[in-house]
Design an enzyme around this catalytic site. Sequence first.
Site, PDB file in Angstrom:
ATOM      1  N   THR A  18       0.863  -1.109   0.538  1.00 36.05           N
ATOM      2  CA  THR A  18      -0.206  -0.089  -0.305  1.00 36.05           C
ATOM      3  C   THR A  18       1.151   1.371  -0.038  1.00 36.05           C
ATOM      4  O   THR A  18       0.760   2.077  -0.741  1.00 36.05           O
ATOM      5  CB  THR A  18      -1.010   0.040   1.347  1.00 36.05           C
ATOM      6  OG1 THR A  18      -1.415  -1.368   0.959  1.00 36.05           O
ATOM      7  CG2 THR A  18      -1.316   1.468   1.471  1.00 36.05           C
ATOM      8  N   THR A  93       1.176  -3.871   4.915  1.00 34.21           N
ATOM      9  CA  THR A  93       1.217  -5.041   6.257  1.00 34.21           C
ATOM     10  C   THR A  93       0.798  -5.979   6.187  1.00 34.21           C
ATOM     11  O   THR A  93       0.885  -7.058   7.474  1.00 34.21           O
ATOM     12  CB  THR A  93       0.626  -3.473   6.431  1.00 34.21           C
ATOM     13  OG1 THR A  93      -0.346  -4.055   5.457  1.00 34.21           O
ATOM     14  CG2 THR A  93       1.617  -2.528   6.212  1.00 34.21           C
ATOM     15  N   ASP A  94      -0.202  -6.988   4.818  1.00 36.57           N
ATOM     16  CA  ASP A  94      -0.730  -7.890   4.629  1.00 36.57           C
ATOM     17  C   ASP A  94       0.348  -9.078   5.876  1.00 36.57           C
ATOM     18  O   ASP A  94      -0.024  -9.975   6.345  1.00 36.57           O
ATOM     19  CB  ASP A  94      -1.132  -8.690   3.976  1.00 36.57           C
ATOM     20  CG  ASP A  94      -2.499  -7.785   3.536  1.00 36.57           C
ATOM     21  OD1 ASP A  94      -2.593  -6.264   4.204  1.00 36.57           O
ATOM     22  OD2 ASP A  94      -2.522  -7.323   2.687  1.00 36.57           O
TER      23      ASP A  94
HETATM   24  N1  ASP Z   1      -2.766  -5.309   0.138  1.00 39.01           N
HETATM   25  C1  ASP Z   1      -1.342  -4.338   0.595  1.00 39.01           C
HETATM   26  C2  ASP Z   1      -0.532  -5.654   0.814  1.00 39.01           C
HETATM   27  O1  ASP Z   1      -0.147  -5.969   1.748  1.00 39.01           O
HETATM   28  C3  ASP Z   1      -1.030  -4.360   1.608  1.00 39.01           C
HETATM   29  C4  ASP Z   1      -0.682  -2.857   2.623  1.00 39.01           C
HETATM   30  O2  ASP Z   1       0.039  -2.953   1.705  1.00 39.01           O
HETATM   31  O3  ASP Z   1      -0.782  -2.914   3.330  1.00 39.01           O
HETATM   32  O4  ASP Z   1       0.508  -5.331  -0.210  1.00 39.01           O
END
Ligand code: ASP
Length: 332
Positions: A18, A93-94
């Site tokens: 993200t 973050t995932d």
């Molecule tokens: N869907 C995103 C990922 O993990 C969420 C994020 O980046 O916070 O790439």
Amino acid sequence: MSAVLPLPRLLVLSLGGTITMTASADGGILPTLGAAELVAAVPGLAEVAQIEARSPLKVGSASLTLENIAAVAADISAGFAQGVDGAIVIQGTDTIEETAFALDLLVQDERPVVVVGAMRGPQQPGADGPANLHAAALVAISKEARGLGALVVMNDEIHAARFVRKAHTALTSAFVSEMAGPLGLVAEGRVRMLARVVRPSLPALAVTGALPPVALLKIAMGDDGRLLRAVPELGFAGLVIEGAGAGHVPAAIAASVGEVAAQMPVVLASRTLAGPVFERTYAYPGSEIDLLTRGVLCAGLLTGVKARLLLTLALACGWDRTALARAFTAYG
Ligand code: ASP
């Protein structure tokens, strides 16, 4: 006249997430930005470190593989060999908790490795990426963060790789370390460590190339064991079970767990995600005592996803059952 000290050297590797995502023409956001653009967007970052920015990947973090992270670990180790003072990995973050734990296992160095991301994209109101990256840089160049292994810095908090977990889909306070609390925080531009983490000393885990497939299976009420029994014939080299509570499965599938454990290493974690898997409390069929007697290994305090990473890397290095048991006991 005082001599001007050179700025610390920082390696920044961006993998997507993200924090790198901008609006696509079709709606939604996609990874587009690279490490150099992210670094340039943080006011004052150029004054705290001399940054080497690279962007090996631009993906959503659910698409990262352990092979990708092993390559990142090799890049970081090479950077350390060339004298960088700290490293930052930027990603979604995932799966931050998995990347951080894998780097914790793979990078053998005192210098900080910090994994960072953002809960909001750069074009969203209150985008948290720049502040997170700034805090991550301060931690990565700090003396205070040395010797703590890989760290996750989010929302101005510093978490140890072995404990951190994403516990909310949306909030900027999504990252928690329920079992230990954050190790420290960044405030007023200063890194303040409050605690130090105990790091098990394991034999080096040096891996290259394809890694053995390890399955992760969460057990729910009434699970009839169909997926469990399919694991060996699907070609997996190991299995992590996330049992209920302190490490329990329905009595009806306990024998199947034993049958799989006779064919491959099976590690028992808890779907509760906090607290140790028990070893000597419950004695009913499907309890932790029953499953341990049937040959499973205990994940200790590791969550299922982290136990899976340790098992994968250990199997890739050819560790035998005794070495596996010793490693998981060290995380108990
Ligand atoms: N869907 C995103 C990922 O993990 C969420 C994020 O980046 O916070 O790439």
